[in-house]
Structures are given as C-alpha cells and as structure tokens.
Design a protein around this motif. Structure first.
Motif, short mmCIF file in Angstrom:
data_model
loop_
_atom_site.label_atom_id
_atom_site.label_comp_id
_atom_site.label_asym_id
_atom_site.label_seq_id
_atom_site.Cartn_x
_atom_site.Cartn_y
_atom_site.Cartn_z
N GLY A 153 -1.09 14.31 -13.54
CA GLY A 153 0.00 14.62 -12.62
C GLY A 153 -0.16 15.96 -11.92
N LEU A 154 -1.05 16.81 -12.45
CA LEU A 154 -1.28 18.12 -11.84
C LEU A 154 -2.49 18.12 -10.90
CD1 LEU A 154 -0.77 20.51 -14.90
CD2 LEU A 154 0.78 20.16 -12.97
N MET A 155 -3.25 17.04 -10.89
CA MET A 155 -4.53 17.06 -10.18
C MET A 155 -4.41 17.19 -8.67
SD MET A 155 -7.14 17.18 -12.07
CE MET A 155 -7.98 16.72 -13.58
N ASP A 156 -3.28 16.81 -8.11
CA ASP A 156 -3.10 16.95 -6.66
C ASP A 156 -2.40 18.25 -6.29
OD1 ASP A 156 -4.36 14.55 -5.97
OD2 ASP A 156 -2.54 13.40 -6.40
N GLN A 157 -2.19 19.13 -7.27
CA GLN A 157 -1.57 20.43 -7.01
C GLN A 157 -2.51 21.30 -6.17
OE1 GLN A 157 1.39 21.86 -7.60
NE2 GLN A 157 0.62 23.72 -6.64
N PRO A 158 -2.04 21.88 -5.07
CA PRO A 158 -2.88 22.79 -4.28
C PRO A 158 -3.17 24.08 -5.06
CG PRO A 158 -1.03 21.98 -2.98
CD PRO A 158 -0.74 21.62 -4.41
N VAL A 159 -4.42 24.49 -5.05
CA VAL A 159 -4.83 25.75 -5.67
C VAL A 159 -5.81 26.44 -4.74
CG1 VAL A 159 -4.49 24.96 -8.05
CG2 VAL A 159 -6.73 24.66 -6.94
N MET A 160 -6.04 27.72 -4.97
CA MET A 160 -7.00 28.47 -4.18
C MET A 160 -8.40 27.87 -4.33
SD MET A 160 -7.90 32.55 -4.44
CE MET A 160 -8.97 32.41 -5.89
N HIS A 161 -9.07 27.71 -3.21
CA HIS A 161 -10.43 27.19 -3.22
C HIS A 161 -11.36 28.15 -3.98
CE1 HIS A 161 -14.23 26.17 -0.72
NE2 HIS A 161 -14.10 25.29 -1.68
N PHE A 162 -12.36 27.60 -4.68
CA PHE A 162 -13.33 28.38 -5.46
C PHE A 162 -12.65 29.21 -6.55
CE2 PHE A 162 -16.67 28.21 -1.98
CZ PHE A 162 -17.59 27.55 -2.76
N ILE A 163 -11.66 28.65 -7.20
CA ILE A 163 -10.98 29.41 -8.24
C ILE A 163 -11.62 29.22 -9.61
CG2 ILE A 163 -9.28 27.65 -8.93
CD1 ILE A 163 -7.19 29.93 -8.93
N LEU A 164 -12.33 28.12 -9.81
CA LEU A 164 -12.87 27.81 -11.13
C LEU A 164 -14.38 28.02 -11.25
CD1 LEU A 164 -10.91 24.54 -12.08
CD2 LEU A 164 -10.60 26.84 -13.02
N GLN A 165 -15.14 27.68 -10.20
CA GLN A 165 -16.60 27.70 -10.33
C GLN A 165 -17.17 29.07 -10.71
OE1 GLN A 165 -19.06 29.12 -8.13
NE2 GLN A 165 -20.77 28.30 -9.32
N PRO A 166 -16.70 30.18 -10.11
CA PRO A 166 -17.23 31.48 -10.55
C PRO A 166 -16.93 31.79 -12.01
CG PRO A 166 -16.17 31.68 -8.41
CD PRO A 166 -15.81 30.34 -8.94
N LEU A 167 -15.79 31.32 -12.51
CA LEU A 167 -15.45 31.54 -13.92
C LEU A 167 -16.34 30.70 -14.83
CD1 LEU A 167 -11.54 31.55 -13.64
CD2 LEU A 167 -13.10 33.51 -13.64
N VAL A 168 -16.63 29.48 -14.40
CA VAL A 168 -17.53 28.62 -15.17
C VAL A 168 -18.94 29.20 -15.16
CG1 VAL A 168 -18.65 26.35 -15.19
CG2 VAL A 168 -16.17 26.52 -14.86
N GLU A 169 -19.38 29.67 -14.01
CA GLU A 169 -20.71 30.29 -13.91
C GLU A 169 -20.81 31.50 -14.83
OE1 GLU A 169 -23.71 32.14 -10.48
OE2 GLU A 169 -21.72 31.39 -9.94
N ASN A 170 -19.77 32.31 -14.86
CA ASN A 170 -19.75 33.49 -15.72
C ASN A 170 -19.81 33.08 -17.20
OD1 ASN A 170 -19.21 36.54 -15.78
ND2 ASN A 170 -17.65 35.77 -17.16
#
Length: 276
Positions: A153-170
């Motif tokens: 139910g949260l998957m269509d929530q708008p969020v800032m683009h590129f919010i997760l990938q840099p954290l995953v990379e780190n």
C-alpha cells in the motif's frame, strides 16, 4: 554460438559503447552510442543515450544537486566494471548470465532517468535498487541476499528520486564487501511512523561502523572525498526538496548497521502512472 560469432554480435558492440564513454568523458557532449547488436544491447545503448540527453538538456535549468546525482550514474567506473564482467561472461560461454546482467543494467538506467523528475514512486525506487543489487551480486558473490519489507500500500507513495540507491551502494562498499561474514544480507524497509511521516531503512549485517564515524555521519562533519559524496548529495537534496522536514540518521552495532530516512508524506502527481 561460436566464439567468433559471439564477439561480432555481442562483445564488439560492448567495446564500441566503452569507446563512446571514453569520448564522452573527455568532453564529447555531442557523441552518442551506436545502437547495434542483439536487442538487449540495443536497449542498453538507447537507454544510455536517453540518459545523456536528459542530463545535458537539464544542465542549465535543473537543480544542481539533482544534476550531479544524474551525472554520477553515468560515470565510467560502475559501467566499465559491469561491461567488463559481461564481456568475460560472453567469452566464457555464460551467455544467460550476461543477458540477465544487461537487462538489469538497462533497468538501472531507465529507472534512474525518471524523465528528469524530482519525485518518483517508492515502487520505482525499489526496482532501481533491485537492478543495481543484482548486478553487484553477480560481480561480488559474497552479496548474499536483498530483502524488501514494505507494505504494498506504500509502493505508490511519491518519494525523492535517487533516495535509496546511494545508501545501498554505501552499504555494499563499506559494509558487505568488507565483511568476513559468509551470509551477507541487505534489508530495505518502509513504514508509516505517523499519519504524515514515512520511514525508510537500509540495513546490512556486514562490517560495523565505529561510534566515531556514526557520530560524524549524523552531525554532517564526515569528509572523505568521493567516499562521502553520496551521503552529502542525499542530505543536500533532502534539504532542497523537503524544505528541512526530512532527516537522515545512522546507527551501527556489532550485528547490524542501519540508515534511517524520515520523510514527510507529499501529494505529488507522478506522470506516466508512476511507471517509466
């Protein structure tokens, strides 16, 4: 498929793409990749060209921080290593894995492009991260598992683009790849913590961080050149886009390192139905 045929049909287009990247790196803004080879590589070249077009189109009008993070995704380092792995897989006869890797690389760029928008859906962010993790897991077999714990139910929530990938990379570069643990796991969670606030978490059970490093990351004083760019960029964009209402916090124990992102819920219309 013979080795010679594989070279002509698959490896040579990849080498041409690599040469194109070299030319772009030294300032060839008008240069674009040649769309050739099997469909998967044609899709990759097309998506790569579209990414370049979007970056250059927005250079004079898009927010500085967002431009930087888009450009970071087409820097040669990650793509060189990935294409090199694909080439060796093809030459070694492992074409199925190579094609899977190409498909994930195409998804990574397509979701990263995001039509130049500041917001995307959480679903798209997760898809983007999954494609990145699958590529890295092929290159680094000790990356054991990625688990997602977010209510649909949260998957269509708008969020800032590129919010997760840099954290995953780190987490991969400084936690999981440095860990002697043979059962490395990356976990992404998401939940409402109030009617108006969303919490996203990226956790890993790899190499823990020192208390001193955690403190510097949390107070914003951590400075380590390129190693700190992703974290700095996220903090800067959170400040710009959420007007100081978002927060980024780190914690680390012997068993788990976690970064938490607290975001205000936003009412943002995502074009194209949230899909790219």
């Amino acid at each position: 498929m013979s080795q010679e045929s594989a070279y002509i049909q698959i490896v040579r287009p990849i080498e041409n793409l690599t040469r194109t990247m070299n030319q772009i790196q030294i300032g060839g803004h008008d240069i674009r990749a040649v769309v050739e080879g099997p469909q998967e590589i044609q899709t990759l070249a097309t998506t790569f060209n579209q990414t370049l077009d979007r970056v250059y189109e927005n250079e004079t009008k898009y927010r500085e921080a967002t431009i930087q993070v888009l450009q970071a995704q087409i820097q040669p380092h990650f793509l060189y290593n990935t294409l090199d792995t694909i080439q060796w897989q093809i030459l070694g006869g492992d074409t199925d894995t190579a094609i899977t890797m190409i498909e994930n690389l195409s998804i990574f760029f397509r979701k990263g492009l995001n039509h130049g928008c500041e917001y995307t859906t959480l679903r798209n962010e997760i898809t983007h991260v999954q494609s990145y993790f699958k590529i890295q897991a092929i290159r680094f077999p000790k990356l054991h598992q990625l688990s997602i714990d977010i209510d649909d139910g949260l998957m269509d929530q708008p969020v800032m683009h590129f919010i997760l990938q840099p954290l995953v990379e780190n987490a991969i570069n400084h936690g999981l790849r440095c860990s002697p643990n043979g059962n490395n796991e990356l976990r992404i969670g998401g939940a409402l913590i109030s009617p108006t606030r969303l919490q996203l978490t990226v956790s890993n059970n790899g190499q823990p961080m020192s208390a001193k490093l955690v403190q510097k990351l949390n107070d914003g004083s951590y400075q380590a050149g390129k190693n700190s760019y992703g974290i700095y960029n996220i903090r800067h964009r959170l400040q710009l886009i959420y007007n100081g209402q978002a927060r980024l916090d780190f914690s680390s124990t012997r068993r788990q390192t976690t970064v938490r992102v607290i975001l205000p819920l936003v009412e943002e219309s995502i074009e194209h139905g949230g899909e790219l």
